[in-house]
Motif scaffolding. Sequence first.
Motif, short mmCIF file in Angstrom:
data_model
loop_
_atom_site.label_atom_id
_atom_site.label_comp_id
_atom_site.label_asym_id
_atom_site.label_seq_id
_atom_site.Cartn_x
_atom_site.Cartn_y
_atom_site.Cartn_z
N GLN A 6 5.77 41.63 -9.26
CA GLN A 6 6.46 40.27 -9.51
C GLN A 6 7.35 41.69 -9.74
N ALA A 9 8.55 43.51 -6.30
CA ALA A 9 9.50 41.86 -5.04
C ALA A 9 10.37 41.81 -5.54
N ASN A 10 11.15 41.87 -6.21
CA ASN A 10 11.97 41.03 -6.94
C ASN A 10 13.17 41.86 -6.70
N GLU A 13 13.72 42.58 -2.58
CA GLU A 13 14.90 41.51 -1.91
C GLU A 13 16.18 42.06 -2.85
N SER A 16 17.28 44.88 -0.76
CA SER A 16 17.25 44.24 0.80
C SER A 16 19.04 44.03 0.62
N SER A 114 3.24 43.89 9.51
CA SER A 114 3.13 43.51 8.19
C SER A 114 2.14 42.06 7.60
N GLU A 147 2.83 46.17 -2.96
CA GLU A 147 3.45 44.42 -2.46
C GLU A 147 2.51 44.03 -1.74
N LEU A 151 0.82 40.82 -3.66
CA LEU A 151 1.68 39.65 -3.63
C LEU A 151 1.38 38.41 -4.30
N LEU A 152 -0.04 37.99 -4.14
CA LEU A 152 -0.88 36.73 -4.56
C LEU A 152 -1.61 36.94 -5.65
N ARG A 153 -1.90 37.36 -6.31
CA ARG A 153 -2.76 38.63 -6.85
C ARG A 153 -4.29 37.60 -6.87
N ASP B 252 12.10 36.24 -0.98
CA ASP B 252 10.73 37.45 -0.89
C ASP B 252 9.45 37.55 -0.76
N ILE B 256 8.22 40.21 1.92
CA ILE B 256 6.57 41.17 1.76
C ILE B 256 5.67 40.83 2.63
#
Lengths: 403, 403
Positions: A6, A9-10, A13, A16, A114, A147, A151-153, B252, B256
């Motif tokens: 997480q 991910a933050n 962004e 970026s 991706s 990542e 991302l979504l566990r 985010d 990703i």
Amino acid sequence: MCGKTQDQANATEQDSAAVASEIGGSGTKPNPSSLAPVNLDHGDPTAYETYWSKVGERSTITFTGDQSLSYFANAKNLCWFLEPKLEEEIRRLHHVVGNAKVDDHFIIVGNGSSQLIQAALYAVSPSDQPQPTSVVSAAPYYSAYQEVADLLRSGLYKWGGDAYSFNKDEPYIEMVTSPNNPCGMTREPVVNRPQGKIIHDLAYYWPHYTPITSQVDYDIMLFTVSKCTGHAGSRIGWALVRDKDVARKMVDLMVISTIGVSKESQLRAAKILGVISDSCLLDKSPGLENFFEYAQHLMAARWEKLREIVKVNELFSLTEYPSEYCLFTKEFTEARPAFAWMSCKSDMEDIEKILRGHKILARGGKRFGSDPKYVRISMLSRDQEFNLFLERLSSIHGITSGN
Amino acid sequence: MCGKTQDQANATEQDSAAVASEIGGSGTKPNPSSLAPVNLDHGDPTAYETYWSKVGERSTITFTGDQSLSYFANAKNLCWFLEPKLEEEIRRLHHVVGNAKVDDHFIIVGNGSSQLIQAALYAVSPSDQPQPTSVVSAAPYYSAYQEVADLLRSGLYKWGGDAYSFNKDEPYIEMVTSPNNPCGMTREPVVNRPQGKIIHDLAYYWPHYTPITSQVDYDIMLFTVSKCTGHAGSRIGWALVRDKDVARKMVDLMVISTIGVSKESQLRAAKILGVISDSCLLDKSPGLENFFEYAQHLMAARWEKLREIVKVNELFSLTEYPSEYCLFTKEFTEARPAFAWMSCKSDMEDIEKILRGHKILARGGKRFGSDPKYVRISMLSRDQEFNLFLERLSSIHGITSGN
């Protein structure tokens, strides 16, 4: 691990947006000044804009308002959202370049490679395991793998770290990136255990970046328009997939997550790939410069300039690449990767921080499972930014953080 | 539950490919014959092709080869891959139609609203829970919610079923679809507990489908070009998001999973939305037919024909909609939904099977958490398919499975 993801991910962004805003406004031509950082963190492939502006009409495409309303592109195809023209041009380009076998593979189009990474992980993960399957890659590895995997566990797969350290007697998935992002080296699988599935990420296996030493023929091969032609904004990647069930599961993911892929991008990518193929064939390309020759010269010139500066200032070092015979150019050449993987000669330094102090933004080695003494620098920016980078790098005479 | 999802995913893909191939080939104009099934399983919005072919040049867009190479569209925006022109046209259209407040919301673009559903679930799921957060929706609910929620066996969220049955004292996410897919009714949240997060899916909240009864102003509102203008092939959706942190987390996920959204699709969608807004404004639209009026008449005519047939054969029944005052058209009208939610008058019948026996493909009620006596039928096909559907429906005189 999830909390870490997480944060990452933050960070992604925020980085970026932050660094993007620093390169100059609206995503059109930047206007670097001596005050603004030069952003080489991303591999934004704007270096090829000049080529495409010279090509002119031949690469132009028009859409009328009543075109491509349907979700479907080719209802008879397993990948029913794949435009037939794009499939045709992908197959033709691989035949022209000779970098990958395509005749026995399904083609799956994705929203950039991706999404295809996620689709491939989904497709090859065993669904009967009590724990998520480990996704590994040999360090230094592409920072996005972790990542995407975390991302979504997901209960299907999770990031497992450096493939060199993986020694469990259980199913695993190995991402093999060749040439490698970030370091540009040719790669082979490193785990080599019986329960492994391998996904070959070949985004950079094109003649402008590396000698084409064989026509590869793997089970799952990922490519992207972004790094091949420079059209990153189109978000078009493709997978060559041998097994029908794997291909079908990849399509499943694409359908559920995005119901396919932009028809406009696909049709434009078909046009652009067609121009590249034509540019390699003398009879089809009067007045059209061979794209790969153009890009290879551009990259070679940039690498030569960078190596000169690094040699003179003696603080940094760059990866060296062997000279190999390229089946496409019919010449011995060295790789000219899309990223420079640069390190401090002094072991104790954080090179990302040093460069940042001199207004050069690049991605530090830790993001790639490596050491902070390494940094990945994009070689694909516009000339103006690349020259500013060289100017700033050459001005570094003693290592300080610059902060 | 995951195994079930996998089956569903496979079913979706196989259905898609299979039924698609039956509607006639390459995704271009189909040629239904008396032998081929008419496929109204998907809401493929090809009904509007005729409008767009009449609009002509005004809706045409051209891309040169050197356009939109960069990943970035507007580096100064939180959603840095959103084309400024698309943002402008989305805000303008909502102002023209008056269906949603946009001035205090961030706009996030997605690869269709499918990706935005995933992004919104990711953004509002608490990350500190021991178990995945339940995603619920009042039955009959859009069949894709369960597929998206369970696709990757996420540890963040999972499908929790019919919102009417949810009574746990724990965090939950409620999807509120209004007008509802499949049944076309106006919806409000039904759980109404303190720990809930609500995502409003407003894909069909446009004047051709339903009276615009208020300018809605929710925390998270999802829209899609597909159902608004018919350009499903472009894969463009957008979210209006009030909270900055939620918006950032949605970005985010998009970064990703796909590093943003096709620039070609975004710019074309901007053009198309611009035409629609212009068509509503007399001074901007000499010779341009008001899109919503056109589409409203088309839908009203189709609904009238369908209701006549259903009335005559007496085997089926259709949802009835109240007449309400539409703030956009300034008239009292009934809804003319994009799907017909039809049922057998006899409780024991499987209506999907009955229709299939008469070569009409539609989606059975069970997929929507409802009863097999219901079926969802797309009202958005081309005229030729819609008329064939009516013809076949009117030929059903006694209920048999037809197999």
